[in-house]
Write an enzyme that holds these catalytic residues in place. Structure first.
Site, PDB file in Angstrom:
ATOM      1  N   HIS A 100       0.850  -1.197   0.000  1.00 24.13           N
ATOM      2  CA  HIS A 100       0.000   0.000   0.000  1.00 24.13           C
ATOM      3  C   HIS A 100       0.881   1.240   0.000  1.00 24.13           C
ATOM      4  O   HIS A 100       1.938   1.244   0.622  1.00 24.13           O
ATOM      5  CB  HIS A 100      -0.910   0.020   1.241  1.00 24.13           C
TER       6      HIS A 100
ATOM      7  N   ASP B  22      -8.071  -4.900   0.065  1.00 23.72           N
ATOM      8  CA  ASP B  22      -8.660  -5.614  -1.064  1.00 23.72           C
ATOM      9  C   ASP B  22      -8.326  -7.094  -1.075  1.00 23.72           C
ATOM     10  O   ASP B  22      -8.881  -7.842  -1.873  1.00 23.72           O
ATOM     11  CB  ASP B  22      -8.205  -4.978  -2.383  1.00 23.72           C
TER      12      ASP B  22
HETATM   13  N1  CMC Z   1       4.093  -7.765  -5.122  1.00 20.50           N
HETATM   14  C1  CMC Z   1       5.426  -7.841  -5.270  1.00 20.50           C
HETATM   15  N2  CMC Z   1       6.273  -6.820  -5.064  1.00 20.50           N
HETATM   16  C2  CMC Z   1       5.737  -5.657  -4.686  1.00 20.50           C
HETATM   17  C3  CMC Z   1       4.354  -5.496  -4.489  1.00 20.50           C
HETATM   18  C4  CMC Z   1       3.523  -6.598  -4.721  1.00 20.50           C
HETATM   19  N3  CMC Z   1       2.191  -6.497  -4.564  1.00 20.50           N
HETATM   20  N4  CMC Z   1       4.097  -4.225  -4.111  1.00 20.50           N
HETATM   21  C5  CMC Z   1       5.281  -3.602  -4.057  1.00 20.50           C
HETATM   22  N5  CMC Z   1       6.281  -4.466  -4.400  1.00 20.50           N
HETATM   23  C6  CMC Z   1       7.710  -4.184  -4.386  1.00 20.50           C
HETATM   24  C7  CMC Z   1       8.136  -3.371  -5.588  1.00 20.50           C
HETATM   25  O1  CMC Z   1       8.513  -4.182  -6.660  1.00 20.50           O
HETATM   26  C8  CMC Z   1       9.268  -2.572  -5.016  1.00 20.50           C
HETATM   27  O2  CMC Z   1      10.384  -3.416  -4.941  1.00 20.50           O
HETATM   28  P1  CMC Z   1      11.881  -2.817  -5.156  1.00 20.50           P
HETATM   29  O3  CMC Z   1      12.089  -1.852  -4.016  1.00 20.50           O
HETATM   30  O4  CMC Z   1      12.764  -4.003  -5.105  1.00 20.50           O
HETATM   31  O5  CMC Z   1      11.871  -2.152  -6.496  1.00 20.50           O
HETATM   32  C9  CMC Z   1       8.841  -2.288  -3.566  1.00 20.50           C
HETATM   33  O6  CMC Z   1       7.967  -3.375  -3.240  1.00 20.50           O
HETATM   34  C10 CMC Z   1       8.082  -0.961  -3.383  1.00 20.50           C
HETATM   35  O7  CMC Z   1       7.027  -0.938  -4.336  1.00 20.50           O
HETATM   36  P2  CMC Z   1       6.374   0.410  -4.912  1.00 20.50           P
HETATM   37  O8  CMC Z   1       5.683   0.078  -6.186  1.00 20.50           O
HETATM   38  O9  CMC Z   1       7.410   1.490  -4.914  1.00 20.50           O
HETATM   39  O10 CMC Z   1       5.341   0.740  -3.794  1.00 20.50           O
HETATM   40  P3  CMC Z   1       4.181   1.812  -3.913  1.00 20.50           P
HETATM   41  O11 CMC Z   1       3.947   2.305  -2.546  1.00 20.50           O
HETATM   42  O12 CMC Z   1       4.480   2.806  -4.982  1.00 20.50           O
HETATM   43  O13 CMC Z   1       2.971   0.926  -4.450  1.00 20.50           O
HETATM   44  C11 CMC Z   1       1.018  -0.404  -4.507  1.00 20.50           C
HETATM   45  C12 CMC Z   1       1.894   0.542  -3.677  1.00 20.50           C
HETATM   46  C13 CMC Z   1      -0.279  -0.672  -3.729  1.00 20.50           C
HETATM   47  C14 CMC Z   1       0.651   0.250  -5.858  1.00 20.50           C
HETATM   48  C15 CMC Z   1       1.794  -1.716  -4.752  1.00 20.50           C
HETATM   49  O14 CMC Z   1       2.147  -2.292  -3.526  1.00 20.50           O
HETATM   50  C16 CMC Z   1       1.012  -2.725  -5.597  1.00 20.50           C
HETATM   51  O15 CMC Z   1       1.078  -2.658  -6.838  1.00 20.50           O
HETATM   52  N6  CMC Z   1       0.208  -3.632  -4.950  1.00 20.50           N
HETATM   53  C17 CMC Z   1      -0.623  -4.561  -5.684  1.00 20.50           C
HETATM   54  C18 CMC Z   1      -1.922  -3.863  -6.129  1.00 20.50           C
HETATM   55  C19 CMC Z   1      -2.887  -3.646  -4.978  1.00 20.50           C
HETATM   56  O16 CMC Z   1      -3.156  -4.532  -4.175  1.00 20.50           O
HETATM   57  N7  CMC Z   1      -3.479  -2.435  -4.913  1.00 20.50           N
HETATM   58  C20 CMC Z   1      -4.490  -2.111  -3.898  1.00 20.50           C
HETATM   59  C21 CMC Z   1      -4.085  -1.009  -2.985  1.00 20.50           C
HETATM   60  S1  CMC Z   1      -5.241  -0.886  -1.596  1.00 20.50           S
HETATM   61  C22 CMC Z   1      -6.624  -0.038  -2.207  1.00 20.50           C
HETATM   62  C23 CMC Z   1      -6.771   1.366  -1.656  1.00 20.50           C
HETATM   63  O17 CMC Z   1      -6.561   1.599  -0.457  1.00 20.50           O
HETATM   64  O18 CMC Z   1      -7.139   2.295  -2.450  1.00 20.50           O
END
Ligand code: CMC
Length: 428
Positions: free
Chosen positions: A307, A364
């Site tokens: 998240h 979710d």
């Molecule tokens: N599976 C595998 N690796 C992940 C995941 C995941 N779900 N989420 C983040 N990572 C890794 C990412 O590859 C990165 O690794 P590295 O540092 O080695 O490059 C690290 O964790 C940080 O990721 P980020 O993309 O910079 O994190 P973010 O805060 O920008 O993204 C997120 C948050 C929710 C978009 C992401 O965790 C994700 O894509 N999750 C899956 C989709 C999901 O479940 N979304 C629902 C969010 S809850 C609904 C709401 O509250 O609105």
């Protein structure tokens, strides 16, 4: 004496006031920076920009705290109903018995939509996504209630728009589903509570009396409460931004629905179910998918994990996980994807990749499992999110209007061509 931030640019320093919120959140008020120095601040995605002050929802992502109007989400999910939470978000305090009754009664009196709206619904092909229908029909409410377009609505008029929208959204949402399956629509039954009425409009067959199940109604109340507000985010900030031009409540919320529809925002609950089904179809080896998620050459991510703001746990996910167990047990549903979900969660929470990156199940991860268990089809998951988020959108729109916030108008840093002369066609 309160803190002052000092910004030095080209050898000259500018003092900016520091704003401190009631939970000690700190911000630098840079609103005078451009007029004083010619500089603006640049922050793509508004990751570090406070667009407003707000007294509605407090969220601390590090500590896993979420509170509506000061009340912890855990207490509200356990003790309250969705309509009570809607009242709390919109009006700022918990209602008395009489206030809650009055609010519910007023909503019940407005659940019907104009029959002409059915003609608009009939115009949609059955393949239309329910979110597109929801957004279009909510916007079309302006045509049926043109007084909602007045930018100087009286308190009574604003109140009527709010009650109408709360009342008609479940009807429109259920009808958008009925359209997708080609069934006749069901009219609201106003002797039912908000959630039971929605389930009746979704699932009643013309020849049968639909019996609402208290377990289902309770689960639905919880899910809607957990989604009811989440401070500033893509859809909520859209509602405030559109509303800041004095667009009507209906148009502003319609824009919010469109923003929520995006797969990066409201679509994740659907993606979780699709992922769990894919793992099952592949033989159910969750470890294999954990490895895929860790592989930087593989685009696969564990849906429902991670998240942007919650970095230790998502408080909503804790509540939902417990609720999923209870609902499935009470309904006697044996969903094989629940076991896959549990295995996946356990494996991920013990894996250094996920631990180091603070990737925990988000709201979710389990919500789709509950929606599935209570019969909500996958293409309606984001509509359910919209139904839950509605009081939050209304509260934020109302707060923005009552605070007389100025029209939203971000700046930009232009990086295109500098001035050049028009070239005649024959010389290009
Ligand atoms: N599976 C595998 N690796 C992940 C995941 C995941 N779900 N989420 C983040 N990572 C890794 C990412 O590859 C990165 O690794 P590295 O540092 O080695 O490059 C690290 O964790 C940080 O990721 P980020 O993309 O910079 O994190 P973010 O805060 O920008 O993204 C997120 C948050 C929710 C978009 C992401 O965790 C994700 O894509 N999750 C899956 C989709 C999901 O479940 N979304 C629902 C969010 S809850 C609904 C709401 O509250 O609105």
């Amino acid at each position: 004496m309160s803190d002052i931030a000092e910004i030095t640019l080209e050898g000259k320093s500018y003092q900016m006031p520091v704003v401190v919120g009631t939970e000690d959140e700190k911000a630098i008020d840079i609103s005078s920076l451009r007029s004083a120095s010619g500089y603006i601040t640049l922050d793509a995605g508004y990751k570090n920009t406070g667009a407003t002050t707000s007294a509605i929802t407090f969220l601390d992502g590090e500590k896993g705290i979420l509170r509506y109007r000061g009340y912890p989400i855990e207490q509200l999910a356990e003790k309250s109903s969705f309509i009570e939470v809607a009242y709390l978000l919109i009006y700022g305090s918990l209602p008395t018995t009489a206030e809650l009754q009055d609010f519910s009664d007023r909503i019940s009196r407005h659940t019907l939509v104009n029959e002409d709206m059915r003609k608009i619904l009939d115009g949609f092909p059955s393949a239309a996504h329910p979110m597109g229908i929801l957004s279009a029909l909510v916007s079309s409410l302006t045509a049926f209630y043109p007084e909602s377009l007045k930018s100087n609505q009286s308190d009574e008029e604003m109140e009527l728009s709010i009650v109408r929208l709360m009342a008609k959204m479940p009807t429109i949402a259920a009808w958008s589903y009925k359209n997708s399956v080609g069934h006749p629509v069901n009219y609201p039954k106003n002797n039912l509570d908000y959630c039971s009425n929605f389930m009746h409009m979704m699932f009643a067959y013309p020849t049968e009396t639909y019996e609402t199940n208290p377990v289902v109604v309770d689960a639905l109340n919880k899910l809607l409460i957990l989604h009811a507000d989440h401070e500033q985010n893509c859809s909520t900030s859209t509602v405030r931004l559109v509303g800041s031009a004095h667009a009507s409540l209906y148009s502003s919320v319609s824009a919010g629905i469109s923003a929520l529809w995006g797969p990066l925002h409201g679509g994740a609950n659907q993606a979780v179910i699709e992922m769990l089904e894919a793992i099952k179809a592949d033989g159910g080896d969750s470890k294999k998918f954990i490895e895929k998620a860790k592989d930087k050459n593989d685009p696969f991510r564990l849906m429902g994990f991670g998240h942007r703001v919650y970095k230790n746990f998502d408080p909503r996910a804790k509540i939902i996980k417990k609720s999923a167990d209870e609902v499935l047990a009470a309904l006697g549903v044996k969903d094989p994807i629940l076991n896959i979900a549990k295995e996946l969660e356990e494996a991920a929470l013990n894996d250094p990749y996920f631990v180091e990156r603070k990737l925990y199940p988000n709201v979710d991860f389990y919500s789709g499992i509950i929606y599935r268990a209570i019969g909500i089809p996958t293409n309606m998951f984001t509509v359910m999110f919209a139904l839950g988020r509605l009081p939050g959108w209304i509260a934020q729109w109302k707060e923005m209007r009552e605070n007389k916030e100025p029209i939203g108008r971000p700046r930009q840093v232009y990086v295109g061509e500098t001035e050049r002369n028009y070239i005649d066609m024959e010389k290009r």
